[in-house]
Structure formats: structure tokens, C-alpha cells
Design a protein around this motif. Structure first.
Motif, PDB file in Angstrom:
ATOM      1  N   ASN A 166       0.853  -1.182   0.000  1.00 47.38           N
ATOM      2  CA  ASN A 166       0.000   0.000   0.000  1.00 47.38           C
ATOM      3  C   ASN A 166       0.896   1.241   0.000  1.00 47.38           C
ATOM      4  O   ASN A 166       1.786   1.366   0.842  1.00 47.38           O
ATOM      5  CB  ASN A 166      -0.894   0.018   1.240  1.00 47.38           C
ATOM      6  CG  ASN A 166      -1.718  -1.249   1.367  1.00 47.38           C
ATOM      7  OD1 ASN A 166      -2.462  -1.603   0.479  1.00 47.38           O
ATOM      8  ND2 ASN A 166      -1.545  -1.947   2.471  1.00 47.38           N
ATOM      9  N   SER A 210       3.264   0.845   3.130  1.00 44.95           N
ATOM     10  CA  SER A 210       2.891  -0.092   4.186  1.00 44.95           C
ATOM     11  C   SER A 210       2.437  -1.386   3.525  1.00 44.95           C
ATOM     12  O   SER A 210       2.199  -1.433   2.316  1.00 44.95           O
ATOM     13  CB  SER A 210       1.779   0.489   5.068  1.00 44.95           C
ATOM     14  OG  SER A 210       0.598   0.658   4.335  1.00 44.95           O
ATOM     15  N   SER A 245      -0.105  -4.965   3.903  1.00 45.91           N
ATOM     16  CA  SER A 245      -1.232  -5.617   4.560  1.00 45.91           C
ATOM     17  C   SER A 245      -1.373  -7.027   4.003  1.00 45.91           C
ATOM     18  O   SER A 245      -0.827  -7.350   2.950  1.00 45.91           O
ATOM     19  CB  SER A 245      -2.521  -4.818   4.350  1.00 45.91           C
ATOM     20  OG  SER A 245      -2.829  -4.725   2.979  1.00 45.91           O
ATOM     21  N   GLU A 285      -3.668 -10.084   2.536  1.00 48.29           N
ATOM     22  CA  GLU A 285      -4.890 -10.345   1.771  1.00 48.29           C
ATOM     23  C   GLU A 285      -5.139 -11.853   1.815  1.00 48.29           C
ATOM     24  O   GLU A 285      -4.307 -12.643   1.349  1.00 48.29           O
ATOM     25  CB  GLU A 285      -4.655  -9.872   0.336  1.00 48.29           C
ATOM     26  CG  GLU A 285      -5.889  -9.745  -0.500  1.00 48.29           C
ATOM     27  CD  GLU A 285      -5.529  -9.076  -1.832  1.00 48.29           C
ATOM     28  OE1 GLU A 285      -4.823  -9.719  -2.640  1.00 48.29           O
ATOM     29  OE2 GLU A 285      -5.941  -7.935  -2.043  1.00 48.29           O
ATOM     30  N   THR A 327      -5.307 -10.551  11.932  1.00 50.58           N
ATOM     31  CA  THR A 327      -4.622 -10.448  10.649  1.00 50.58           C
ATOM     32  C   THR A 327      -3.684  -9.252  10.584  1.00 50.58           C
ATOM     33  O   THR A 327      -2.560  -9.353  10.081  1.00 50.58           O
ATOM     34  CB  THR A 327      -5.657 -10.397   9.499  1.00 50.58           C
ATOM     35  OG1 THR A 327      -6.480 -11.570   9.576  1.00 50.58           O
ATOM     36  CG2 THR A 327      -4.994 -10.342   8.148  1.00 50.58           C
ATOM     37  N   ALA A 328      -4.105  -8.126  11.092  1.00 55.18           N
ATOM     38  CA  ALA A 328      -3.306  -6.898  11.030  1.00 55.18           C
ATOM     39  C   ALA A 328      -1.999  -7.012  11.824  1.00 55.18           C
ATOM     40  O   ALA A 328      -1.063  -6.265  11.579  1.00 55.18           O
ATOM     41  CB  ALA A 328      -4.114  -5.715  11.529  1.00 55.18           C
ATOM     42  N   GLN A 329      -1.904  -7.976  12.739  1.00 54.39           N
ATOM     43  CA  GLN A 329      -0.719  -8.113  13.581  1.00 54.39           C
ATOM     44  C   GLN A 329       0.219  -9.244  13.154  1.00 54.39           C
ATOM     45  O   GLN A 329       1.345  -9.353  13.659  1.00 54.39           O
ATOM     46  CB  GLN A 329      -1.136  -8.342  15.034  1.00 54.39           C
ATOM     47  CG  GLN A 329      -1.878  -7.165  15.636  1.00 54.39           C
ATOM     48  CD  GLN A 329      -2.386  -7.485  17.035  1.00 54.39           C
ATOM     49  OE1 GLN A 329      -2.018  -8.469  17.649  1.00 54.39           O
ATOM     50  NE2 GLN A 329      -3.254  -6.619  17.547  1.00 54.39           N
ATOM     51  N   SER A 343       3.858  -8.492  11.796  1.00 57.84           N
ATOM     52  CA  SER A 343       4.825  -7.965  12.778  1.00 57.84           C
ATOM     53  C   SER A 343       5.622  -9.082  13.451  1.00 57.84           C
ATOM     54  O   SER A 343       6.678  -8.831  14.038  1.00 57.84           O
ATOM     55  CB  SER A 343       4.112  -7.131  13.826  1.00 57.84           C
ATOM     56  OG  SER A 343       3.276  -7.934  14.637  1.00 57.84           O
TER      57      SER A 343
END
Length: 157
Positions: A24, A35, A37, A39, A150-152, A155
Motif C-alpha cells: 500500500n 505499508s 497488509s 490479503e 490479521t493486522a498483527q 509484525s
């Protein structure tokens, strides 16, 4: 890290989730920010891994021969041969997960693979992966991230 053509797979013996990494880009205060993400590509549930042993076997130990037979109660009831059913179910589930990972890698052909699988079975999973999958495996995290939001997930790599 350059995430171009990179796939993330998180799994345990009961579920597998495969993601493509999406780049992104956007302007923030006149500066280009990048950034990444995840999918969702695949979400596979291994139903047999969630079943209890008594749901899988056809007879409970000790029930056979307890009534209606001439020797009922004289010698006790045998449980038969020890079959290590839980180990066999774990082995089969591990094989299913490895086969699905191999198939996903073969179909999607990522340049890099980031993999997370619980520590207690991580080495066995790696042994079951094909050489093609091992060739693109760039990071292996011995941790159960299947319930991580999912967002983590990214990391952790």
C-alpha cells in the motif's frame, strides 16, 4: 524486507490460513509512505483435528462384553491393543497441513514464503514439506499465530 511476491502461511493442526502480502502506497505530509497488509488467499479448517477421540472410535473401552455374554464380569473387559490413536491423528493432520502448504506454494509460486507453525510440531512439519516449498521458505516462526488478528501477523516476521 522486500515483500514483493511474498506469501504468509500461519497454521496449526486444526487450521491453515494463507495470505498474499499487498503493498500500500500513499502520500502523508507530501512524503510517499509504504505499508503492507495481508490479503486472505485460503482458510482451511481440518475438522478431524477438532474431534475428540470418543467421537472417532466406535466403542468405548470396557463396554464390549459387559452384558449378555456368558463370561460377562468374570475377567473384566479388554480395551484391545493399544493403538496410539491420538498420535496417529496428529500425524495425519500434520501430513494434511504439509500437503496443503505444498499445494498452495506450487499453485501460487511465491518468491518468498513466511511460515508460522507451533513449536511442538514445527520440525516435523518442515520435514514433510517438499523441496520446492523449502526453497522459497525465507522465515519460519515456531509459534502458533492462527488466532492472531490479521493486522498483527506480519509484525511477527
Amino acid at each position: 524486507m522486500n515483500y514483493e511476491d511474498t506469501m504468509v502461511i500461519v497454521a496449526d493442526l486444526g487450521e491453515l490460513k494463507a495470505f498474499n502480502i499487498k503493498k500500500n502506497e500513499g502520500m502523508v505530509e507530501n512524503e510517499l509512505k509504504v505499508s503492507y497488509s495481508l490479503e486472505m488467499l485460503n482458510d482451511i479448517s481440518y475438522i478431524d483435528a477438532h474431534k475428540r477421540v470418543q467421537d472417532v472410535v466406535s466403542d468405548s473401552a470396557g463396554r464390549l462384553g459387559t452384558s449378555g455374554t456368558p463370561n460377562a464380569g468374570k475377567w473384566g473387559s479388554s480395551t484391545g491393543e493399544p493403538h496410539n490413536l491420538q498420535n496417529e491423528r496428529k500425524r495425519r493432520s500434520l501430513k494434511d497441513v504439509a500437503n496443503d502448504i505444498n499445494m498452495i506454494v506450487q499453485n501460487e509460486k511465491p518468491r518468498q514464503l513466511l511460515l508460522a507453525f507451533p513449536q511442538e510440531s514445527n520440525a516435523q512439519l518442515l520435514d514433510a514439506l517438499t523441496q520446492e516449498t523449502k526453497n522459497v521458505l525465507t522465515k519460519n516462526v515456531a509459534s502458533d499465530l492462527i488466532n492472531t488478528p490479521t493486522a498483527q501477523i506480519l509484525s511477527h516476521f
